[in-house]
Scaffold this motif. Structure first.
Motif, PDB file in Angstrom:
ATOM      1  N   PRO A 356       0.847  -1.209   0.000  1.00  0.00           N
ATOM      2  CA  PRO A 356       0.000   0.000   0.000  1.00  0.00           C
ATOM      3  C   PRO A 356       0.878   1.254   0.000  1.00  0.00           C
ATOM      4  CG  PRO A 356       0.109  -0.936   2.203  1.00  0.00           C
ATOM      5  CD  PRO A 356       0.839  -1.895   1.294  1.00  0.00           C
ATOM      6  N   ILE A 357       1.584   1.449  -1.112  1.00  0.00           N
ATOM      7  CA  ILE A 357       2.654   2.442  -1.154  1.00  0.00           C
ATOM      8  C   ILE A 357       2.137   3.864  -0.962  1.00  0.00           C
ATOM      9  CG2 ILE A 357       2.590   2.624  -3.678  1.00  0.00           C
ATOM     10  CD1 ILE A 357       5.711   2.749  -1.381  1.00  0.00           C
ATOM     11  N   ASN A 358       0.955   4.157  -1.483  1.00  0.00           N
ATOM     12  CA  ASN A 358       0.439   5.525  -1.330  1.00  0.00           C
ATOM     13  C   ASN A 358       0.172   5.860   0.130  1.00  0.00           C
ATOM     14  OD1 ASN A 358       0.524   6.030  -4.109  1.00  0.00           O
ATOM     15  ND2 ASN A 358      -1.527   5.189  -4.419  1.00  0.00           N
ATOM     16  N   MET A 359      -0.431   4.918   0.849  1.00  0.00           N
ATOM     17  CA  MET A 359      -0.702   5.145   2.260  1.00  0.00           C
ATOM     18  C   MET A 359       0.594   5.200   3.071  1.00  0.00           C
ATOM     19  SD  MET A 359      -3.407   3.029   4.658  1.00  0.00           S
ATOM     20  CE  MET A 359      -4.680   3.226   3.407  1.00  0.00           C
ATOM     21  N   LEU A 360       1.553   4.342   2.716  1.00  0.00           N
ATOM     22  CA  LEU A 360       2.839   4.340   3.408  1.00  0.00           C
ATOM     23  C   LEU A 360       3.579   5.662   3.201  1.00  0.00           C
ATOM     24  CD1 LEU A 360       3.969   0.713   2.555  1.00  0.00           C
ATOM     25  CD2 LEU A 360       3.569   1.599   4.858  1.00  0.00           C
ATOM     26  N   ARG A 361       3.545   6.177   1.981  1.00  0.00           N
ATOM     27  CA  ARG A 361       4.202   7.452   1.703  1.00  0.00           C
ATOM     28  C   ARG A 361       3.517   8.602   2.448  1.00  0.00           C
ATOM     29  NH1 ARG A 361       5.030   6.000  -4.622  1.00  0.00           N
ATOM     30  NH2 ARG A 361       7.188   5.273  -4.493  1.00  0.00           N
ATOM     31  N   LYS A 362       2.221   8.527   2.556  1.00  0.00           N
ATOM     32  CA  LYS A 362       1.487   9.555   3.290  1.00  0.00           C
ATOM     33  C   LYS A 362       1.890   9.548   4.755  1.00  0.00           C
ATOM     34  CE  LYS A 362      -3.209  10.971   4.540  1.00  0.00           C
ATOM     35  NZ  LYS A 362      -4.674  10.654   4.409  1.00  0.00           N
ATOM     36  N   TYR A 363       1.942   8.366   5.346  1.00  0.00           N
ATOM     37  CA  TYR A 363       2.359   8.266   6.748  1.00  0.00           C
ATOM     38  C   TYR A 363       3.766   8.824   6.932  1.00  0.00           C
ATOM     39  CZ  TYR A 363      -1.607   5.225   7.966  1.00  0.00           C
ATOM     40  OH  TYR A 363      -2.854   4.720   8.213  1.00  0.00           O
ATOM     41  N   GLU A 364       4.662   8.455   6.015  1.00  0.00           N
ATOM     42  CA  GLU A 364       6.053   8.897   6.140  1.00  0.00           C
ATOM     43  C   GLU A 364       6.159  10.419   6.010  1.00  0.00           C
ATOM     44  OE1 GLU A 364       9.272   6.327   4.782  1.00  0.00           O
ATOM     45  OE2 GLU A 364       9.851   7.951   3.427  1.00  0.00           O
ATOM     46  N   ALA A 365       5.449  10.970   5.060  1.00  0.00           N
ATOM     47  CA  ALA A 365       5.502  12.419   4.847  1.00  0.00           C
ATOM     48  C   ALA A 365       4.960  13.184   6.047  1.00  0.00           C
ATOM     49  CB  ALA A 365       4.722  12.784   3.590  1.00  0.00           C
ATOM     50  N   ASN A 366       3.999  12.587   6.752  1.00  0.00           N
ATOM     51  CA  ASN A 366       3.384  13.237   7.904  1.00  0.00           C
ATOM     52  C   ASN A 366       4.118  12.942   9.212  1.00  0.00           C
ATOM     53  OD1 ASN A 366       1.394  14.302   6.262  1.00  0.00           O
ATOM     54  ND2 ASN A 366      -0.064  12.645   6.677  1.00  0.00           N
ATOM     55  N   GLY A 367       5.203  12.164   9.113  1.00  0.00           N
ATOM     56  CA  GLY A 367       5.923  11.807  10.331  1.00  0.00           C
ATOM     57  C   GLY A 367       5.183  10.801  11.190  1.00  0.00           C
ATOM     58  N   GLN A 368       4.237  10.072  10.587  1.00  0.00           N
ATOM     59  CA  GLN A 368       3.463   9.062  11.329  1.00  0.00           C
ATOM     60  C   GLN A 368       4.197   7.717  11.265  1.00  0.00           C
ATOM     61  OE1 GLN A 368      -0.187  10.362   8.943  1.00  0.00           O
ATOM     62  NE2 GLN A 368      -1.147   9.695  10.877  1.00  0.00           N
ATOM     63  N   PHE A 370       4.784   5.367  13.604  1.00  0.00           N
ATOM     64  CA  PHE A 370       4.096   4.213  14.187  1.00  0.00           C
ATOM     65  C   PHE A 370       3.152   3.597  13.162  1.00  0.00           C
ATOM     66  CE2 PHE A 370      -0.338   3.634  15.745  1.00  0.00           C
ATOM     67  CZ  PHE A 370      -0.250   2.279  16.039  1.00  0.00           C
ATOM     68  N   GLU A 371       2.358   4.466  12.519  1.00  0.00           N
ATOM     69  CA  GLU A 371       1.397   3.982  11.528  1.00  0.00           C
ATOM     70  C   GLU A 371       2.109   3.337  10.335  1.00  0.00           C
ATOM     71  OE1 GLU A 371      -0.572   7.479  13.649  1.00  0.00           O
ATOM     72  OE2 GLU A 371       1.439   6.888  12.987  1.00  0.00           O
ATOM     73  N   ARG A 372       3.221   3.930   9.933  1.00  0.00           N
ATOM     74  CA  ARG A 372       3.990   3.356   8.826  1.00  0.00           C
ATOM     75  C   ARG A 372       4.462   1.952   9.156  1.00  0.00           C
ATOM     76  NH1 ARG A 372       9.614   6.197   7.555  1.00  0.00           N
ATOM     77  NH2 ARG A 372       9.997   5.268   9.612  1.00  0.00           N
ATOM     78  N   LEU A 373       5.064   1.782  10.332  1.00  0.00           N
ATOM     79  CA  LEU A 373       5.573   0.468  10.727  1.00  0.00           C
ATOM     80  C   LEU A 373       4.444  -0.537  10.901  1.00  0.00           C
ATOM     81  CD1 LEU A 373       8.007  -1.260  11.481  1.00  0.00           C
ATOM     82  CD2 LEU A 373       7.775  -0.439  13.850  1.00  0.00           C
ATOM     83  N   ALA A 374       3.344  -0.087  11.472  1.00  0.00           N
ATOM     84  CA  ALA A 374       2.207  -0.996  11.674  1.00  0.00           C
ATOM     85  C   ALA A 374       1.663  -1.504  10.344  1.00  0.00           C
ATOM     86  CB  ALA A 374       1.108  -0.273  12.452  1.00  0.00           C
ATOM     87  N   LEU A 375       1.540  -0.614   9.370  1.00  0.00           N
ATOM     88  CA  LEU A 375       1.011  -1.010   8.063  1.00  0.00           C
ATOM     89  C   LEU A 375       1.984  -1.933   7.339  1.00  0.00           C
ATOM     90  CD1 LEU A 375      -1.242  -0.803   6.012  1.00  0.00           C
ATOM     91  CD2 LEU A 375      -0.201   1.310   5.151  1.00  0.00           C
ATOM     92  N   LEU A 376       3.282  -1.657   7.438  1.00  0.00           N
ATOM     93  CA  LEU A 376       4.281  -2.535   6.828  1.00  0.00           C
ATOM     94  C   LEU A 376       4.171  -3.944   7.404  1.00  0.00           C
ATOM     95  CD1 LEU A 376       7.403  -0.186   6.687  1.00  0.00           C
ATOM     96  CD2 LEU A 376       6.297  -1.268   4.720  1.00  0.00           C
TER      97      LEU A 376
END
Length: 419
Positions: A356-368, A370-376
């Protein structure tokens, strides 16, 4: 064939799960089908080739095991490759070494090879909907020794320079006739076993040899140079190190070849992808599996291969990375080894394409983070295997473990009779 209704139902469920996190599964399958693996001919015959029937491997090359049924002729190599293709969804390529020429039983030294010695390969590839890649062959020759293109003796260097120019000319003819540029990979084993004093000298010779080789321009070739950490019997010095070839590739705008087994055992090559792509037009990969050293084990779906595929997809670089396989296991069924490794590589790319690269990039750009790692982590458990089964099904190749019985039957009817 598995129950087709079950395959379709599982795929529909998997597609629903992925769509819920913004993944276009149909587009992922379309992209996966566009990834052509370059199959390595040397898995069929343990890197023997057809220069002579008593070839002895040297230059750090070693195929271990004596499983029965290896290919003994060009016809048998082609027969095995054709069989392998029936187990792999998609359209693929074949990578040849210079020692696999159709020499007609004649002695043709490596500085005398011509496109005519590979014309039957080109004709066969065309008939089987395959494209070809090529490799010059520096090992297993009386003039190999410890050095080739970096040798102190100019006559030795000149021999291998001529061989490599001719190899690139052969690749050019392959690309021209088949309508797809052939990757030409240059790897030499050059090094020394113990403490080496004149490292700069050997590398100067190697650079000069490369300059002479690449002074010849060919329109239908993608040139690449391959590094290595060390070679067996040449453990203390390798002329063509990663730094050497990285600098040469960047300076001359050709490809660098990254082989998973050619780096330190704790070093992963996925992180090199985005760096090199900023400075070179394309890359060539040799997907392999080292076990404590460059032992060329059969590729499996491990973390190294998954991270490699992820980095390529995340960098939007599928059109700039050429994917080749490179292993030669003589301890198990060679056709089975081919299929395991090729399908494992495809599975790694499918997992990457289903991120889910779009959601992952969004989390990363927002400094989220925890959410990035959880989704991965959650993405690892999504039903990508059902998507791969469907991919095999719609491309009319065996689904799941069905290929095992078919390979066993091929062994019974074909390879077991090669005595």
């Amino acid at each position: 064939m598995k129950n087709t209704l079950g395959i379709e139902q599982k795929f529909a469920y998997a597609k629903e799960k992925y769509e819920a996190i913004g993944v276009d599964v149909d587009n992922a399958l379309k992209q996966l089908k566009g990834i052509s693996l370059s199959l390595h001919c040397w898995q069929t015959d343990d890197v023997t080739g057809f220069e002579n029937s008593n070839a002895q491997l040297s230059g750090g090359i070693q195929a271990t095991g004596n499983y029965p049924g290896k290919a003994r002729s060009i016809d048998e190599v082609r027969q095995d490759i054709e069989k392998v293709a029936t187990f792999l969804p998609g359209n693929h390529r074949l990578s040849l070494h210079a020692i696999y020429g159709d020499f007609g039983g004649k002695k043709v030294d490596r500085d005398q090879i011509e496109p005519e010695h590979f014309q039957s390969w080109i004709d066969w590839a065309k008939a089987n909907n395959l494209k070809l890649d090529f490799n010059s062959t520096s090992f297993s020759h009386p003039k190999s020794g410890d050095q080739t293109l970096s040798h102190r003796d100019k006559t030795i260097r000149d021999f291998w320079i001529e061989h490599t120019i001719r190899s690139r000319r052969i690749a050019d003819e392959m690309g021209k006739q088949l309508g797809s540029k052939a990757c030409h990979n240059l790897w030499v084993h050059d090094g020394q076993k113990d403490m080496t004093v004149d490292r700069f000298l050997y590398r100067s010779y190697l650079k000069d040899s490369l300059d002479q080789i690449f002074a010849y321009k060919f329109e239908n070739v993608k040139d690449s140079v391959e590094c290595k950490l060390f070679g067996t019997g040449l453990e203390s010095f390798t002329a063509g190190s990663h730094e050497f070839y990285m600098g040469y590739a960047v300076q001359n705008q050709i490809m660098a070849t990254l082989d998973l087994g050619h780096f330190h055992p704790t070093e992963e090559i996925y992180d090199k992808i985005s760096s090199l792509l900023l400075y070179t037009p394309e890359l060539l990969l040799h997907v392999s599996r080292p076990v404590r050293w460059d032992s060329d084990h059969v590729v499996v779906l491990n973390e190294s291969v998954i991270m490699l595929a992820q980095e390529i997809v995340r960098a939007n670089a599928l059109n700039r990375v050429n994917v080749g396989l490179d292993y030669f296991d003589a301890s198990i069924n060679r056709i089975g080894a081919y299929v395991i490794g090729a399908r494992a590589t495809q599975k790694a790319f499918l997992q990457a394409l289903l991120e889910p690269i779009n959601m992952l990039r969004k989390y990363e750009a927002n400094g989220q983070y925890f959410e990035r790692l959880a989704l991965l982590e959650e993405a690892k458990a999504l039903p990508w295997g059902d998507v791969y089964d469907y991919f095999c099904y719609i491309n009319h190749v065996p689904v799941g473990i069905e290929f095992i019985s078919e390979i066993n039957e091929y062994e019974k009817q074909v390879t077991s009779r090669r005595i």
